[in-house]
Design an enzyme around this catalytic site. Sequence first.
Site, short mmCIF file in Angstrom:
data_model
loop_
_atom_site.label_atom_id
_atom_site.label_comp_id
_atom_site.label_asym_id
_atom_site.label_seq_id
_atom_site.Cartn_x
_atom_site.Cartn_y
_atom_site.Cartn_z
N VAL A 180 11.86 80.99 28.65
CA VAL A 180 11.22 82.26 29.02
C VAL A 180 10.74 82.17 30.41
O VAL A 180 9.42 82.07 30.51
CB VAL A 180 9.89 82.21 28.01
CG1 VAL A 180 10.41 82.69 26.64
CG2 VAL A 180 9.13 80.91 27.76
N PRO A 181 11.58 82.36 31.40
CA PRO A 181 11.30 82.32 32.73
C PRO A 181 10.14 83.48 33.12
O PRO A 181 10.30 84.71 32.67
CB PRO A 181 12.61 82.58 33.46
CG PRO A 181 13.58 83.03 32.25
CD PRO A 181 12.94 82.84 31.17
N HIS A 182 9.36 83.01 33.97
CA HIS A 182 8.48 84.03 34.22
C HIS A 182 7.69 83.53 35.53
O HIS A 182 7.58 82.52 35.93
CB HIS A 182 7.24 84.03 33.13
CG HIS A 182 6.64 82.85 32.79
ND1 HIS A 182 6.83 82.32 31.68
CD2 HIS A 182 5.58 82.26 33.43
CE1 HIS A 182 6.32 81.01 31.64
NE2 HIS A 182 5.47 81.11 32.72
N PRO A 183 6.93 84.49 36.47
CA PRO A 183 6.39 83.93 37.81
C PRO A 183 5.07 83.66 37.44
O PRO A 183 4.39 83.90 35.97
CB PRO A 183 6.32 85.44 38.65
CG PRO A 183 6.47 86.43 37.61
CD PRO A 183 7.36 85.98 36.34
#
Lengths: 575, 233, 277
Positions: free
Chosen positions: B140-143
């Site tokens: 779940v890539p996120h900044p």
Amino acid sequence: MKRFSMWRYPARWPLFRVDDRLLLIFTGAIVGILSGLAAVALNRSLSFMFDYLHRFRGHFLAFLLPAGGAALSSIFLNQIIREKPGHGVPEVIYSVSRYGGLLRFRSSFSRLISSCLTIGSGGSAGPEAPVVMSGSAIGSNIATLFSLNDKQRVTLVGCGAAGAISSIFNAPIAGMIFTMEIILGEWSTVNIVPIAIAAVVGTEVSHFFTGDQIAFSHRNFSIHPLDVISCVGLAVLTALASIILTRMLRRMHGVVAKVSLPFWLKAAVGGCAVGLLGLYFPDILGEGYHSITEMIGGIFEAGILAAALGAILKIVATSLTLGWGGSGGIFAPCLVIGSFVGLFFQRGLTVMFPYVDWVNEGCYALLGMAGLISGILQAPLTGIFLIVEITGSYEVMLPLIVVSAFSTTISRYFEPASFYLKDLVERGQLLRPGTDSRVLSDLSIAELLETDCICVKKDMLLRDFLNIVQKSRRNYFPVEDEKTGHFIGMVHLDDIRPYLFNRVMYDTVLIEQIMNGKMMTADISDELPAVLSTMDENGFFSMPVVSEKRFVGMISKATLLDQYRKELMVQTSDT
Amino acid sequence: MKLELKEVAKSLDLPQGTVERWIRQGRIPIQKRNDLCMFNKAVLKKWAKMHNLSCNLSETPDQTEPDDDQVPDDDNDNLLSSMKRGGLLVDVPGNDAEFVFRYVVGRIPELSTENKDALIERLLQREELVSTGIGKGVAVPHPRSPMPEAISESLVITCVLAHPIDFKSIDDQPVSVLFFLLSPSISCHLNLLSRLSFCLRDNAFVSTLKALRDKHVLFEKIELIEKQADGKG
Amino acid sequence: MGTRLLHIFRNTPLGRETLFQSAYFCKQTGFSLVIYIPRFKKFLMYFKNDAVQVDLDDSYLVAHKTAEVHAKEITESLGIEPVFIQEDAFTASTLPDIPSDFDFMCCPRSISDMSSKVSLGHIGSPVRRIVRSAKFPILITSPVFKPWKSIAVMFGGSRNSVKALKLGFRMARKTGMPLDIFTQIEKPSTRKEYKAIVTSKNFDKNLSTYLHHWYLFEKHQFEENLYDVPHDALVVLGAYGHGVIKDILFGSKMETIQSTLSNNLLVVGPKYSQVNR
């Protein structure tokens, strides 16, 4: 129809809609006139009774007169009006601080009649407190008639008291100060103007009816610095006298409570005793304005011992009259005792230092009066201004201040609360505006309730409970019985922490098993100070509130602080 | 001006009992006639200001309603709508994370070029910290911090990779499905993440993801699971 | 806070009947019963704009020791759990203050005069004062306990009787009993006008749900027509809706009703403010 009822709502008259201060000034003046009239009426009927009964004074059965008067007055109060005997000032203060000055209509005349019976027949008591009570009740009922709010009603109660005192002493400033210092306990600009007007109007009323034949006439004294120094000694004496009087009154109440007689017979016994004393020392009978005038005028002839005896007998007579159920106040007896003490002190000084040119005894009598008022009522300003207004000269100011200050200080050391406030302080009901206890007593628990808690049932599974926890913003979860809806306990988030990460427990643990079933609760009708002290004792920050065993919300110190501040700001700021 | 006691209390942010008592005690410039409060709006506002009380008086009481309902903002923003906004990308090429990121970010139409670069950088930074691969072949890539300047509405972009890549996941399995979480606020982000992880608890659902081709199938599934979760909670 | 009824208990047979009435009232409505057992011959109630001193009859202080036990026996026989209150503040040392924030209060027809005087047509002056200044309705009981099975509202179109009608609907809702309305047509106004008043207050829905029968009397004296009021009804009426002068000139409906009917009366005073619960 509507037109006609408008007169009952002066707050809606176009003139007063501009500024409600005008309304207060207008109604304050009315109250001043009425309470001035009440004072004049009482004064007139007292002097009438005095004159009428004077011819019987020589008779050996004259001692029965005060007995009859006291008995009649107590029957009147207890059976006809059904009020409590006593001077009534604490009732006024209590009602001002707790119920916005609501007083019964019957209070506006009951004390006048009963004290007239007691004092007129020779009982040793003062007409001031009854007049203050009547004036205040008049003010309160006028406020009610005009549908004014609490704040305005309190001001009108003050107007009534001020008008009464001003009228009876012919001393408007003393009336004002008395009201501010004793009845209202606050000095605010909103109050001062109407009260001052009522005081002036009250004085004018008494001028109009009694002409310039006022109770005490103006005098001038030349004060020597040595007199000022000697005042310290006088202050010690007056403080002593006030402590004795206060204690004696209280002791007498205790004694009377043990005697089992009908109340009217009690009053008659007290009256009899006073009458017997009066046979030998008539100066102690009645409210004593007559002997005060003599003493101030310097025409009181009896010697030093007679003065001492006079002070002591007056104290005894006053406590007999009031303690056994007579009706009246303590202000005038204070003045009499004070002047006896002053006289005694002056005579003592001239005996001890015959070569010093002391100021005359009238001045010392006045100083003694101020000392006693300051000592018993612990209202130094009232004492000072009353005497200044009676003498009409500012030269007495310095010794007055010395006597008042020392007398108040000394007697406060022995009797921390003044005579008027003692009952209230003992019951914890002295709620002066802007104080902590007043703010707390005004706030009710219902106003502080936080109702955003989610109630859970006692046989709920931990898993279901966690779902509720997710939705709630609070740490506390009240538990209810499913059938009755009664509050049975509380779950705090801390209580479930140990089971939070153990999934096996989710479906095995019931809320009933985790909850704290011994939570202390507050009832919604409880008084806030009581609840707060429970919280303080147990170190709680919040507590569940129940009403008829059902949970209604939480009370927490955080919300309390918020509301407390708002309340304090609104109460103390003057608009 | 006439208002009901309830509304006055609400606009002053005070309990109803307090306002009623203050009117009776004459501490507040309001008069009560029958059940209505009568007051001069300007006077009351001045009074409130003097006593440090808030006063949101409005002619029509309904206008104040939306202000009070700010809170549930992130609640109605459920996963499904964010996913619909983000869309589904299948057969995403690439052998490492950075390539995949560039490919996906490049396909977000709302972003300007600068924002795209910044976003990719932030995504990579986050991966350097700890991998966002949460196991079972999902990441779940996120900044790390939200980008309100670039993103006005939350987006969840679902990507199915052409072939699994190494993502340093916690269970060391190669990753084949990615959910890009882009949200305008932290609370929104947490809400989406918690909802997503709830869905991913369902193993059957995860296994179907890898073969996913049709976005409607995905949305239906998500809707079903979310309904379950909401119904329970 | 739940809805509460205040009852001043008198430990005599007459007081027992009165308490039965209160308990029955609470049982039917589900309100909770608050009992005060007086320890002094008088007490004060501070209302919003009036301080009412209530002087009690000597019989209120009779057998103080058994009072609480008796009160419990009576209420428990009807399955009601009462709450006892103590006086918490004193205006003067023998003059306690009783809180006045109740939703109902129960009074016998007289509380200050000897109970032998209690009869129809006589309402003691403290009770009148309470009715006039209380913001809650007063339940004035009939001398002997009598369960009621329906509700009768006296509706004459005045503002206070509208309040009474509202209260009647509330009682009907709480108890599930049928509601009758009684109207004496004095002026040549027609049924339509009364209907219009009711419609303008949005009572239509309530009417259709609860109304059993609307009695409109056009003939005969009001007193005669009161015979139609069921003997086992709780009569709800407004009191002192108009000014003092009008009362003296024309008499008040409440006086007529209370001197004619021996039913339990639920009286709505002029200060009663509608609480929506």
